[in-house]
Write a protein that holds these residues in place. Sequence first.
Motif, PDB file in Angstrom:
ATOM      1  N   GLY A   6       1.194  -1.379  -0.084  1.00  0.00           N
ATOM      2  CA  GLY A   6      -0.252  -0.013  -0.333  1.00  0.00           C
ATOM      3  C   GLY A   6       0.785   1.647   0.460  1.00  0.00           C
ATOM      4  O   GLY A   6       0.812   2.011  -1.058  1.00  0.00           O
ATOM      5  N   ARG A   7       2.043   1.201   0.816  1.00  0.00           N
ATOM      6  CA  ARG A   7       2.457   2.426   0.595  1.00  0.00           C
ATOM      7  C   ARG A   7       3.891   3.048  -0.607  1.00  0.00           C
ATOM      8  O   ARG A   7       3.714   3.585  -0.786  1.00  0.00           O
ATOM      9  CB  ARG A   7       3.398   2.345   1.953  1.00  0.00           C
ATOM     10  CG  ARG A   7       3.317   2.260   3.893  1.00  0.00           C
ATOM     11  CD  ARG A   7       3.731   2.409   4.558  1.00  0.00           C
ATOM     12  NE  ARG A   7       4.737   0.870   5.120  1.00  0.00           N
ATOM     13  CZ  ARG A   7       3.915   0.502   5.472  1.00  0.00           C
ATOM     14  NH1 ARG A   7       3.007   0.727   6.352  1.00  0.00           N
ATOM     15  NH2 ARG A   7       5.007  -1.319   5.941  1.00  0.00           N
ATOM     16  N   ALA A   8       3.944   1.621  -0.844  1.00  0.00           N
ATOM     17  CA  ALA A   8       4.447   1.931  -2.027  1.00  0.00           C
ATOM     18  C   ALA A   8       3.570   2.415  -3.479  1.00  0.00           C
ATOM     19  O   ALA A   8       3.881   3.150  -4.413  1.00  0.00           O
ATOM     20  CB  ALA A   8       5.598   0.670  -2.619  1.00  0.00           C
ATOM     21  N   SER A   9       2.076   1.980  -3.731  1.00  0.00           N
ATOM     22  CA  SER A   9       1.313   3.039  -4.189  1.00  0.00           C
ATOM     23  C   SER A   9       0.331   4.708  -3.386  1.00  0.00           C
ATOM     24  O   SER A   9      -0.368   5.199  -4.013  1.00  0.00           O
ATOM     25  CB  SER A   9      -0.366   1.684  -4.191  1.00  0.00           C
ATOM     26  OG  SER A   9       0.644   0.926  -5.047  1.00  0.00           O
ATOM     27  N   GLY A  10       1.233   5.146  -2.669  1.00  0.00           N
ATOM     28  CA  GLY A  10       1.117   6.192  -1.630  1.00  0.00           C
ATOM     29  C   GLY A  10       0.337   6.363  -0.300  1.00  0.00           C
ATOM     30  O   GLY A  10      -0.405   7.154  -0.466  1.00  0.00           O
ATOM     31  N   LEU A  11      -0.510   5.132  -0.369  1.00  0.00           N
ATOM     32  CA  LEU A  11      -1.176   5.096   0.649  1.00  0.00           C
ATOM     33  C   LEU A  11       0.040   4.903   2.599  1.00  0.00           C
ATOM     34  O   LEU A  11       0.217   4.054   2.572  1.00  0.00           O
ATOM     35  CB  LEU A  11      -2.106   3.634   0.968  1.00  0.00           C
ATOM     36  CG  LEU A  11      -2.637   3.028  -0.782  1.00  0.00           C
ATOM     37  CD1 LEU A  11      -4.326   2.072  -0.240  1.00  0.00           C
ATOM     38  CD2 LEU A  11      -3.871   4.576  -0.647  1.00  0.00           C
ATOM     39  N   ALA A  12       0.179   6.021   2.812  1.00  0.00           N
ATOM     40  CA  ALA A  12       0.773   5.706   3.732  1.00  0.00           C
ATOM     41  C   ALA A  12       0.271   5.327   5.748  1.00  0.00           C
ATOM     42  O   ALA A  12       1.362   4.464   6.181  1.00  0.00           O
ATOM     43  CB  ALA A  12       1.291   7.204   4.562  1.00  0.00           C
TER      44      ALA A  12
END
Lengths: 248, 504
Positions: B357-363
């Motif tokens: 998720g973080r790699a797609s911008g979901l922090a």
Amino acid sequence: MLTILKNRFEQGYRTCNYPKEKPAVFPRYRGKPVIQKTVDPEMVKACADACPQDAIVVDKMKIDMGRCIFCGTCERLSKGEFVTFTGDFEISTANKADLLTDGDLPSLAQHAKQHFKKLFGRSLQLRQVSAAGCNACEADLNVLATPFFDLARFGINFVASPRHADAIVVTGPVSRNMKTALLQTYEAVPEPRVVIAVGSCTLTGGPFSHSAEVAKGLDTILPVDLFIPGCPPHPLTNLHGLLAFFKA
Amino acid sequence: MTQFTTIPCGGRVQRADIPHLSFDTFRTQALDIVKNGGKVVHFFAYEDQGTMKLMAVLRTHELLAAGCDAPETYACLTKACEPFHLFEREMAEQYGIRPEGHPWLKMVRYHKNIRSKPDVFNNDYTEDIPGNYDYYQVKGDEIHEVAVGPVHAGVIEPGHFRFNCIGERVLHLEIQLGYQHRGVESLLLTAKSKQLPMLAENIAGDTTIGHGLCMAQAVEALASVQVDEGAKIIRTIALELERLANHIGDLGALCMDVAFLAPANYFGRIRGDFLNLSLLLCGNRFGKGLVRPGGVRFTLDDKIRKTLDERIKELKPQVEHVLELIFSASTVRARFEGCGSVRAEDADHLGLVGPAGRASGLAYDARRCFATEHYPHLLIPENAKTTGDVYARARVRYDEVRQSIEIIQFLIGKSVDTQPVEDGIQALQALAPSSFAVTLNEGWRGEVSHAVLTDDAGNLLRYKVKDPSFHNWNGLAMALRDTGISDFPLNNKSFNLSYCGFDL
């Protein structure tokens, strides 16, 4: 290029010298259980009651390494007066009955099937089948390919196809949904084929043995030649099992 | 109470205090919350005194929960709001509750429902293999299908992948799992208290600490047991060691898949060194046996602390140099960059968690947003990346490896005073009756969560387990859209999801 060379130099030579020397394992490691038979029977019963795997056979004063997950509950509860887990990682057996132990294990090299040594002692190709394993046994088989253990130096490799394999290495309690795939993989291995069971789940169903979704041990489905206990077995236990069974 | 209410993370709630809504209100509100950016943490069914009920736990900046009576059939939520997709399928499989109009109503794990209701999927469970599965098919002259698994080429868990391709290009990947199904949720309900921790740890062996913590915190909440700060520190160290070992292993495996063999071997070996540090702590390379309700079973004495400190000091520069080697190689960047991108919008719809998720911008990181153990005292930076490709998924791990080493080094320096949890039939302390607890922890793959309900006698009524992979497998399918099929192994590794954690 310079970074690559610098890194290579920093990494150095990392392969262990096993089986010539046994690598040191940290003190809290729990290997072969050894039982003191002189202990108060009440203590044996207390340990058996506390054992999450019901692996202690009270009347025989033995511990079933097939069920045991080496959690050390009995050792701590009895303060070592009943069971002590030693640092000995060489605990595999060729007979399931030998897993029920008081600490006295037969030499695997001697009671292993001798004709397998002649056939596979110089080259052994393994096909791994994960049949509902939790990925711990799989991971500690995988590390055998890393430089520290370097399984390939013994002529042993994991291969991609059962058709190229001499043996299957099974992990996990064999879920209902994996049974057919496992049997088909087994059938695809040319004879004579060896079956190796790795980990408490594969030996007896392990922590999942009360579930209707899994088998109560791989030997209820296939003829097993080598039993490697642990949850998961330490990579050195796996390595010892393979070397003693096929090469020693 | 007529609307979803806030519940504490890792705290005990009286079941009577959770709003019991009419199904229509429940449905409308759940959809509203998720459409406005909320995420589904749990959505499950359970049987209570002969009545089927539903429960949803949603996450905004806080946890929200509500329940309702379960209809036998209902208009599905998925059509209006994608994040409910797998949860509705799971419910249909477990209890035979049919979500009408569900656009993708397929079995999840291939097993009978536990109420002996007519099977939603028309399966014959006397057949051993998960058959009768209606794969999505692309039709056309040049279209071909590739079937992979359940037995894969490497030493990995089983699952089936079905690719629909035109030439080398993947149009659609369907991932069919369930081969690993061991009946974990049913086992947890019937397990003796001495077996509960062991079962939780074996849900996914590579996430032993993640699942072990969720179980322990739930039992602690329901039994009102306090855990001392020392035990919390040891648990935090263990969770970070687990993250380190797995992230390092993944980065090595990613290098293997782009044929950069030197760092692949270095990180293969170094991963083992970190696993050995878990063994140093508790005698098991995966941390099995360390976390127990009430604390930990092994303390961090001065000798162990010294060894841990020395080993980390020795490994830290090696790790940093290998990271530098990987990320400065143009060949690596050429393969990682732009490969298997998942857009932020898609990641959000799918509800991706963790590094994926973080790699797609979901922090989102549960260590920061729902901090437990020692995390309230630690600063967990946002590792969000925006490119959503293999490079971003590797880069998140790069950041987290370095952060985890720092966290461990910081925690080693703290005094740890704790009494190990005693063995024996001490009881798992009695659980409070008619209660509910939800625990969340950021495992190395993302949000691990357990939801536990007790009945009016304090027995377990429902034990719901969710591994982060339950959210993320569809992310992998999305990443493969329009990607070369030869890049599948690379993408698969960059997610490295759990089969057994999903299959339970």
